[in-house]
Design a protein around this motif. Sequence first.
Motif, PDB file in Angstrom:
ATOM      1  N   TYR A   1       0.841  -1.201   0.000  1.00 15.82           N
ATOM      2  CA  TYR A   1       0.000   0.000   0.000  1.00 15.82           C
ATOM      3  C   TYR A   1       0.876   1.253   0.000  1.00 15.82           C
ATOM      4  O   TYR A   1       1.888   1.314   0.702  1.00 15.82           O
ATOM      5  N   ASP A   2       0.469   2.219  -0.801  1.00 15.43           N
ATOM      6  CA  ASP A   2       1.139   3.517  -0.781  1.00 15.43           C
ATOM      7  C   ASP A   2       0.048   4.576  -0.881  1.00 15.43           C
ATOM      8  O   ASP A   2      -0.655   4.646  -1.888  1.00 15.43           O
ATOM      9  N   SER A   3      -0.089   5.381   0.150  1.00 16.83           N
ATOM     10  CA  SER A   3      -1.192   6.352   0.168  1.00 16.83           C
ATOM     11  C   SER A   3      -1.068   7.367  -0.975  1.00 16.83           C
ATOM     12  O   SER A   3      -2.057   7.916  -1.431  1.00 16.83           O
ATOM     13  N   ASN A   4       0.161   7.595  -1.472  1.00 17.40           N
ATOM     14  CA  ASN A   4       0.348   8.533  -2.580  1.00 17.40           C
ATOM     15  C   ASN A   4      -0.196   7.994  -3.899  1.00 17.40           C
ATOM     16  O   ASN A   4      -0.488   8.745  -4.807  1.00 17.40           O
ATOM     17  N   LYS A   5      -0.247   6.653  -3.991  1.00 23.06           N
ATOM     18  CA  LYS A   5      -0.691   6.051  -5.260  1.00 23.06           C
ATOM     19  C   LYS A   5      -2.137   5.587  -5.166  1.00 23.06           C
ATOM     20  O   LYS A   5      -2.626   4.889  -6.052  1.00 23.06           O
ATOM     21  N   PHE A   6      -2.807   5.961  -4.106  1.00 23.38           N
ATOM     22  CA  PHE A   6      -4.131   5.399  -3.817  1.00 23.38           C
ATOM     23  C   PHE A   6      -5.126   5.573  -4.955  1.00 23.38           C
ATOM     24  O   PHE A   6      -5.889   4.680  -5.259  1.00 23.38           O
ATOM     25  N   ASN A   7      -5.075   6.743  -5.601  1.00 17.55           N
ATOM     26  CA  ASN A   7      -6.066   7.010  -6.652  1.00 17.55           C
ATOM     27  C   ASN A   7      -5.568   6.717  -8.067  1.00 17.55           C
ATOM     28  O   ASN A   7      -6.232   7.021  -9.043  1.00 17.55           O
ATOM     29  N   MET A   8      -4.421   6.155  -8.184  1.00 13.87           N
ATOM     30  CA  MET A   8      -3.836   5.991  -9.517  1.00 13.87           C
ATOM     31  C   MET A   8      -4.253   4.693 -10.212  1.00 13.87           C
ATOM     32  O   MET A   8      -3.877   4.455 -11.350  1.00 13.87           O
ATOM     33  N   ARG A   9      -4.974   3.864  -9.523  1.00 12.04           N
ATOM     34  CA  ARG A   9      -5.459   2.591 -10.087  1.00 12.04           C
ATOM     35  C   ARG A   9      -4.320   1.746 -10.656  1.00 12.04           C
ATOM     36  O   ARG A   9      -4.483   0.977 -11.584  1.00 12.04           O
ATOM     37  N   GLU A  10      -3.166   1.944 -10.113  1.00  7.47           N
ATOM     38  CA  GLU A  10      -1.989   1.208 -10.561  1.00  7.47           C
ATOM     39  C   GLU A  10      -1.874  -0.034  -9.681  1.00  7.47           C
ATOM     40  O   GLU A  10      -2.058   0.072  -8.463  1.00  7.47           O
ATOM     41  N   PRO A  11      -1.620  -1.226 -10.254  1.00  9.31           N
ATOM     42  CA  PRO A  11      -1.528  -2.389  -9.362  1.00  9.31           C
ATOM     43  C   PRO A  11      -0.318  -2.261  -8.424  1.00  9.31           C
ATOM     44  O   PRO A  11       0.733  -1.758  -8.831  1.00  9.31           O
TER      45      PRO A  11
ATOM     46  N   SER B   1       5.455  -0.302   8.075  1.00  5.87           N
ATOM     47  CA  SER B   1       4.848   0.954   7.606  1.00  5.87           C
ATOM     48  C   SER B   1       5.840   2.098   7.798  1.00  5.87           C
ATOM     49  O   SER B   1       6.492   2.187   8.844  1.00  5.87           O
ATOM     50  N   ARG B   2       5.941   2.916   6.770  1.00  5.19           N
ATOM     51  CA  ARG B   2       6.819   4.086   6.877  1.00  5.19           C
ATOM     52  C   ARG B   2       5.949   5.335   6.702  1.00  5.19           C
ATOM     53  O   ARG B   2       5.146   5.401   5.768  1.00  5.19           O
ATOM     54  N   TYR B   3       6.100   6.292   7.613  1.00  4.79           N
ATOM     55  CA  TYR B   3       5.262   7.500   7.586  1.00  4.79           C
ATOM     56  C   TYR B   3       6.090   8.722   7.193  1.00  4.79           C
ATOM     57  O   TYR B   3       7.242   8.851   7.614  1.00  4.79           O
ATOM     58  N   LEU B   4       5.480   9.570   6.398  1.00  8.58           N
ATOM     59  CA  LEU B   4       6.135  10.817   6.014  1.00  8.58           C
ATOM     60  C   LEU B   4       5.184  11.964   6.354  1.00  8.58           C
ATOM     61  O   LEU B   4       4.025  11.952   5.907  1.00  8.58           O
ATOM     62  N   TYR B   5       5.663  12.911   7.139  1.00  6.87           N
ATOM     63  CA  TYR B   5       4.789  14.011   7.584  1.00  6.87           C
ATOM     64  C   TYR B   5       4.946  15.228   6.678  1.00  6.87           C
ATOM     65  O   TYR B   5       6.058  15.527   6.231  1.00  6.87           O
ATOM     66  N   TYR B   6       3.841  15.892   6.406  1.00  6.76           N
ATOM     67  CA  TYR B   6       3.893  17.134   5.628  1.00  6.76           C
ATOM     68  C   TYR B   6       3.976  18.293   6.610  1.00  6.76           C
ATOM     69  O   TYR B   6       2.958  18.728   7.140  1.00  6.76           O
TER      70      TYR B   6
ATOM     71  N   SER C   1       4.095  19.793   9.859  1.00  5.10           N
ATOM     72  CA  SER C   1       3.829  19.377  11.233  1.00  5.10           C
ATOM     73  C   SER C   1       2.908  18.149  11.236  1.00  5.10           C
ATOM     74  O   SER C   1       2.411  17.714  10.196  1.00  5.10           O
ATOM     75  N   TYR C   2       2.678  17.651  12.401  1.00  7.38           N
ATOM     76  CA  TYR C   2       1.809  16.496  12.590  1.00  7.38           C
ATOM     77  C   TYR C   2       0.417  16.763  12.005  1.00  7.38           C
ATOM     78  O   TYR C   2      -0.207  15.912  11.397  1.00  7.38           O
ATOM     79  N   TYR C   3      -0.031  18.033  12.163  1.00  4.88           N
ATOM     80  CA  TYR C   3      -1.378  18.394  11.722  1.00  4.88           C
ATOM     81  C   TYR C   3      -1.454  18.587  10.207  1.00  4.88           C
ATOM     82  O   TYR C   3      -2.526  18.712   9.634  1.00  4.88           O
ATOM     83  N   GLY C   4      -0.285  18.635   9.554  1.00  3.18           N
ATOM     84  CA  GLY C   4      -0.261  18.798   8.104  1.00  3.18           C
ATOM     85  C   GLY C   4      -0.618  17.511   7.374  1.00  3.18           C
ATOM     86  O   GLY C   4      -0.678  17.487   6.160  1.00  3.18           O
ATOM     87  N   GLY C   5      -0.782  16.455   8.100  1.00  3.09           N
ATOM     88  CA  GLY C   5      -1.110  15.160   7.506  1.00  3.09           C
ATOM     89  C   GLY C   5       0.138  14.343   7.233  1.00  3.09           C
ATOM     90  O   GLY C   5       1.269  14.831   7.406  1.00  3.09           O
ATOM     91  N   ARG C   6      -0.055  13.134   6.814  1.00  2.00           N
ATOM     92  CA  ARG C   6       1.094  12.275   6.543  1.00  2.00           C
ATOM     93  C   ARG C   6       0.746  11.266   5.446  1.00  2.00           C
ATOM     94  O   ARG C   6      -0.420  10.969   5.210  1.00  2.00           O
ATOM     95  N   SER C   7       1.802  10.774   4.785  1.00  2.00           N
ATOM     96  CA  SER C   7       1.578   9.695   3.814  1.00  2.00           C
ATOM     97  C   SER C   7       2.153   8.419   4.426  1.00  2.00           C
ATOM     98  O   SER C   7       2.993   8.479   5.335  1.00  2.00           O
ATOM     99  N   VAL C   8       1.674   7.307   3.926  1.00  2.00           N
ATOM    100  CA  VAL C   8       2.175   6.045   4.481  1.00  2.00           C
ATOM    101  C   VAL C   8       2.398   5.034   3.357  1.00  2.00           C
ATOM    102  O   VAL C   8       1.612   4.942   2.411  1.00  2.00           O
ATOM    103  N   THR C   9       3.512   4.311   3.456  1.00  2.00           N
ATOM    104  CA  THR C   9       3.730   3.168   2.563  1.00  2.00           C
ATOM    105  C   THR C   9       3.864   1.935   3.436  1.00  2.00           C
ATOM    106  O   THR C   9       4.480   1.985   4.506  1.00  2.00           O
ATOM    107  N   VAL C  10       3.235   0.868   2.982  1.00  2.00           N
ATOM    108  CA  VAL C  10       3.273  -0.375   3.777  1.00  2.00           C
ATOM    109  C   VAL C  10       3.866  -1.492   2.927  1.00  2.00           C
ATOM    110  O   VAL C  10       3.466  -1.687   1.773  1.00  2.00           O
TER     111      VAL C  10
END
Lengths: 276, 210
Positions: free
Chosen positions: A163-173, A241-246, A248-257
Amino acid sequence: MNGSSRLKEHLTNLLNALTNLSPSRNLISQFILLLPKDLTIVEHSYPELTTAAAKEILQLLGIKFGDQVQRGKGLAEALYQHIHKTFDWLDNELVYRKPGEEVKKLDVRSELAKLLDTDQRSLPNPYMEWAKLVLRKLSNEQLGRKAINFMRMLLSRESIEIYDSNKFNMREPSQWDTFKKEVTEKLKVNPAEFEELCRLTIGDPKLGSEELYYTGSRRYMESQAVLDHSEYHLDFVYKHSRYLYYGSYYGGRSVTVHYAFRHKETLKKLLEGFEG
Amino acid sequence: MAREVEEFKKQLLNFVNALIAISPSRNYITQFLYLVRINGSIDYRIAEEAYPDIVKDDYTREAFAKIFGINFTDKISLDTNGYGYYLTDFINEIFKLFENPDFRAKVSSILKDEFPEGIPNLAREWLEVRLEGLRSEPTYGQNSIKILKEIVKIGRLKVEDLERKLNLSRGYILQCLNLLELYKLIEKDYDGSYKPSESVRKYQDLLEGL
């Protein structure tokens, strides 16, 4: 007896005792490791442990007998935890992390071998013993042989992205989707069999999860490794799982699993001796 | 059925023997680890004297630090994610199990040939080992036992009470109390008085033999 020989004697005794408690050497430990199970299965598979006297003792260890046989609090639960720690410890997989330091695994076997003045290969390895038994059992079953090949396919990879939250909408396998397709074609398994292979090797959430480690802080976690226990507790696949913050914490984060692997060398070596 | 009973007996014997062998009363290494654990940390100097085989030699000490996750500084402690810490957690459960009279009675009746005197109460045995360790301490051992007996007799005592009763110097008494605390034979209460630890209260009869 000088100090050093006393130390060697006690260290050897301790290693022997710990090994004798491992599921490949003792039926009570094996039983405790593999719970929960249906009573009918227990009565069929472990007739030695279902006599009246045996049940009385097992109940005192914390095992609950009902339609399902389960581990309760007490020595049974403590031994269950302890078996996993000893598996990891004597297979150089125990994760060790001091505050402010990187996650690492210590080479316990070479330190023990030096202290005992012996070859590492002569030291007990409860995980390897147990894995050998499990693989032998699997190799005699139809799906088991597929499981052995499935394990080979998993272990031939460094990791598999699921899983990669950055690719979530790309419909890429994802890498996992591709892997799944490859397994289905190569091993000729149907979706139900694929699920069963995952339960046998990757993990069964019903058997409980364990956090192996995390980095960063609980609030700003940088990474986290979580293991789902699998049917026979070979427990060689974990989710990383690896988290990347934008900002501050409140800026959200992406995650790859990813699925990542442990006990890799031990299992790869063992798998060489089994036909798939 | 007879085969099943025999097989269970064999498995139970191996299982019980392994648990007994891990007990700090039987193994020098688990004894060291457990003593560190129950104290949170112990002084390097004290450990060096009590466990020279582990602490004095640089090479052994460093190997132990890696194998069991031990911090050796001026204080010695266990890392919470090291194997030594996990092992001492497990030892706590072993003690609880062997302290259970039902467990001992049932296992002893099955393994009566192997354990004609019954399986040991490892928690009691661990207390015996600590008392023996204390008694053999050359400088403070004998008087520490005297102090412990006095505390058990009265229930709780302050340093001043001990000074009066035993006619020993305050400094000397404090050293004895440190030793008694190290072995977890006494506990210091909020008001500064000392009382016997739970295991001493439970197995007071062991003191009579000393």
